[in-house]
Design a protein around this motif. Structure first.
Motif, short mmCIF file in Angstrom:
data_model
loop_
_atom_site.label_atom_id
_atom_site.label_comp_id
_atom_site.label_asym_id
_atom_site.label_seq_id
_atom_site.Cartn_x
_atom_site.Cartn_y
_atom_site.Cartn_z
N SER A 27 0.84 -1.19 0.00
CA SER A 27 0.00 0.00 0.00
C SER A 27 0.88 1.24 0.00
CB SER A 27 -0.92 0.02 1.22
OG SER A 27 -0.15 0.09 2.42
N LEU A 28 0.39 2.28 -0.66
CA LEU A 28 1.08 3.57 -0.64
C LEU A 28 0.32 4.47 0.32
CD1 LEU A 28 3.32 5.38 -1.85
CD2 LEU A 28 1.62 6.16 -3.52
N PRO A 29 0.84 4.64 1.53
CA PRO A 29 0.06 5.40 2.52
C PRO A 29 0.12 6.90 2.25
CG PRO A 29 2.19 4.81 3.43
CD PRO A 29 2.12 4.17 2.06
N PHE A 30 -0.90 7.60 2.71
CA PHE A 30 -0.82 9.06 2.76
C PHE A 30 -0.78 9.44 4.23
CE2 PHE A 30 -2.91 13.28 3.15
CZ PHE A 30 -1.84 14.01 2.64
N ARG B 224 6.49 -1.68 -6.24
CA ARG B 224 5.57 -2.65 -5.63
C ARG B 224 4.42 -1.96 -4.93
NH1 ARG B 224 9.30 -5.84 -1.86
NH2 ARG B 224 7.33 -6.76 -1.16
N ALA B 225 4.59 -0.69 -4.59
CA ALA B 225 3.50 0.09 -3.97
C ALA B 225 2.61 0.75 -5.02
CB ALA B 225 4.08 1.15 -3.05
N GLY B 226 2.82 0.40 -6.30
CA GLY B 226 1.93 0.89 -7.35
C GLY B 226 2.34 2.18 -8.01
N VAL B 227 3.50 2.72 -7.65
CA VAL B 227 3.98 3.96 -8.25
C VAL B 227 4.64 3.63 -9.59
CG1 VAL B 227 5.56 5.92 -8.00
CG2 VAL B 227 4.33 5.02 -6.00
N ILE B 228 4.37 4.43 -10.61
CA ILE B 228 5.03 4.30 -11.90
C ILE B 228 6.25 5.21 -11.90
CG2 ILE B 228 4.82 4.50 -14.39
CD1 ILE B 228 3.03 2.36 -13.27
N VAL B 229 7.43 4.63 -12.04
CA VAL B 229 8.67 5.40 -12.10
C VAL B 229 9.07 5.54 -13.57
CG1 VAL B 229 11.07 5.55 -11.37
CG2 VAL B 229 9.37 4.53 -9.84
N VAL B 230 9.18 6.79 -14.02
CA VAL B 230 9.41 7.07 -15.44
C VAL B 230 10.79 7.69 -15.62
CG1 VAL B 230 8.50 8.22 -17.50
CG2 VAL B 230 6.93 7.54 -15.65
N PRO B 231 11.75 6.95 -16.17
CA PRO B 231 13.06 7.56 -16.48
C PRO B 231 12.90 8.62 -17.55
CG PRO B 231 13.13 5.14 -16.58
CD PRO B 231 11.70 5.53 -16.53
N ARG C 83 18.82 7.63 -6.15
CA ARG C 83 18.13 7.02 -5.01
C ARG C 83 17.60 8.08 -4.05
NH1 ARG C 83 18.92 1.89 -2.57
NH2 ARG C 83 19.75 2.84 -0.67
N PHE C 84 18.41 9.08 -3.77
CA PHE C 84 17.95 10.12 -2.85
C PHE C 84 16.80 10.91 -3.47
CE2 PHE C 84 17.89 13.85 -0.20
CZ PHE C 84 18.24 13.36 1.06
N THR C 85 16.89 11.17 -4.77
CA THR C 85 15.80 11.89 -5.44
C THR C 85 14.52 11.08 -5.42
OG1 THR C 85 17.35 13.06 -6.90
CG2 THR C 85 15.06 12.93 -7.62
N LEU C 86 14.63 9.77 -5.66
CA LEU C 86 13.44 8.92 -5.62
C LEU C 86 12.83 8.94 -4.22
CD1 LEU C 86 11.52 6.89 -6.89
CD2 LEU C 86 13.19 5.08 -6.39
N ALA C 87 13.66 8.87 -3.19
CA ALA C 87 13.15 8.93 -1.82
C ALA C 87 12.52 10.29 -1.54
CB ALA C 87 14.28 8.66 -0.82
N HIS C 88 13.13 11.36 -2.05
CA HIS C 88 12.59 12.71 -1.89
C HIS C 88 11.21 12.82 -2.54
CE1 HIS C 88 12.99 17.24 -1.98
NE2 HIS C 88 12.16 17.05 -2.99
N GLU C 89 11.10 12.32 -3.76
CA GLU C 89 9.80 12.40 -4.46
C GLU C 89 8.76 11.51 -3.80
OE1 GLU C 89 9.09 14.59 -6.74
OE2 GLU C 89 11.14 15.35 -6.72
N LEU C 90 9.19 10.37 -3.28
CA LEU C 90 8.27 9.52 -2.52
C LEU C 90 7.75 10.28 -1.31
CD1 LEU C 90 6.96 6.75 -1.93
CD2 LEU C 90 9.06 6.15 -0.70
N GLY C 91 8.61 11.06 -0.69
CA GLY C 91 8.17 11.88 0.44
C GLY C 91 7.06 12.82 0.07
N HIS C 92 7.17 13.45 -1.10
CA HIS C 92 6.07 14.32 -1.57
C HIS C 92 4.78 13.51 -1.74
CE1 HIS C 92 8.31 17.94 -2.01
NE2 HIS C 92 9.08 17.53 -2.99
N ALA C 93 4.89 12.34 -2.36
CA ALA C 93 3.70 11.52 -2.61
C ALA C 93 3.03 11.09 -1.31
CB ALA C 93 4.08 10.29 -3.44
N VAL C 94 3.84 10.81 -0.30
CA VAL C 94 3.30 10.30 0.97
C VAL C 94 2.81 11.43 1.87
CG1 VAL C 94 3.97 9.17 3.14
CG2 VAL C 94 4.68 8.19 0.95
#
Length: 357
Positions: free
Chosen positions: A120-123, A160-167, A201-212
């Motif tokens: 699950s992708l929590p908010f 796996r949490a359903g996010v589409i990562v687009v290079p 990796r840090f950018t992906l974690a940063h953007e995940l932070g925005h999503a969450v």
């Protein structure tokens, strides 16, 4: 041809994606600038039947692309430009157009497959946690049952949490990543594919932070996303034993491939959790500068960027399971075959997508 209606927004998106002005498009298409302006303004919804073909050829898109009746979106507030003052408006427009083109393609691609997230992708609104991004990061790790210590593959958890990562190629505009939530699509995180592995990796974690954590923009959202990323990749309780007892440039170099973050991120984290004092931090940053590590960390410590898989798997599901040819897939997505091959490399298919019956 004129039984279909041109979408002014699609003309504009295709033009800006090519980095063209209206005047340049007019020259390429053999139309007048006034005609191009009126077409983009929606003042000529039913032009002569040769006009869509002229525009399509000039813009290197199928004519069907210009007739898609889809909505386009602006860039999120959280887009951070490394040197915004030096980024011209045309590059910003090109970035927005590229993102919209990918969203259009994703919408069509995802109609044929059923993505079922394993996680699950929590908010977790950061305001509900007293503005403490580290607490939110810890809750995400617990929600995803992540083991303690370094994260082996962050992109795997995110997908796996359903996010589409687009290079994406954001190098020219100086953007590392951006996150979009649009109706009818999963959360999409666009990452600059030209970044080294630690920064990605840090950018992906940063953007995940925005999503969450963020639904609405706030003045502190970038700092909060950075704090989330640091705590997600380097939880205080896990990294504390490695950082206490003395921090040196040599130790930072030793820890980088283990924690898969930059030496700079490790040094900043050491200061944040109180493993070093302000004066020790300042001394180490001066050492980093003197060695040139603030601009380029040692090449021998670099590691490959994590490769997203889901988007390529969706393409492969169409080619392998649904029986599309590359030509048919390009037609379905309203793109040319060269564009399709360039943006969606045809990699080995991995199972895991269930087709919609």
């Amino acid at each position: 041809m004129n039984t279909f209606q041109l979408n002014p927004d699609m003309i504009k998106v295709a033009r800006q994606a090519k980095g063209l002005s209206q005047a340049e498009l007019a020259v390429r298409s053999g139309l007048s600038q006034s005609a191009v302006s009126k077409l983009e303004g929606g003042l000529t919804p039913q032009p002569p039947e040769d006009v869509p073909l002229k525009l399509a050829e000039a813009l290197s898109v199928p004519a069907s692309f210009l007739m898609q009746q889809e909505r386009v979106y602006g860039l999120p507030v959280s887009v951070h430009y490394r040197k915004r003052a030096s980024v011209g408006q045309r590059l910003v427009e090109q970035l927005e157009a590229d993102v919209n083109m990918r969203l259009l393609q994703l919408r069509r691609l995802l109609q044929g497959v059923d993505l079922q997230p394993e996680l699950s992708l929590p908010f977790l609104d950061i305001d509900d946690y007293g503005g403490n991004a580290a607490t939110v990061a810890a809750l995400v790790r617990r929600t995803w049952l992540m083991p303690s210590g370094p994260v082996r593959s962050l992109v795997d958890y995110v997908e796996r949490a359903g996010v589409i990562v687009v290079p994406s190629d954001f190098q020219a505009v100086g953007v590392d990543g951006l996150t979009l939530r649009v109706p009818g699509l999963p959360v999409c995180i666009f990452l600059n594919q030209n970044m080294p592995g630690d920064r990605q990796r840090f950018t992906l974690a940063h953007e995940l932070g925005h999503a969450v954590m963020h639904r609405l923009p706030t003045p502190d959202m970038e700092k909060e996303a950075d704090a989330f990323a640091a705590a997600l990749l380097m939880p205080e309780m896990d990294i504390r034993p490695a950082l206490f007892g003395g921090v040196s440039i040599q130790k930072l170099a030793l820890l980088k491939p283990i924690w898969r973050v930059s030496m700079g991120a490790l040094l900043y984290r050491a200061k944040t959790i109180g493993a070093i004092t302000d004066s020790q931090s300042g001394y180490l940053w001066r050492q980093m500068s003197a060695a040139g590590y603030r601009k380029q960390e040692p090449v021998e410590l670099e590691f490959p960027a994590e490769a997203p898989n889901v988007l390529n798997d969706v393409v492969q599901a169409h080619l392998k399971d649904l029986g599309y040819s590359v030509e048919e897939l390009a037609q379905m997505m309203h793109v040319g075959e060269p564009y399709l091959r360039d943006k969606y490399g045809l990699h080995v298919h991995r199972p895991g997508l269930r087709l919609v019956k």
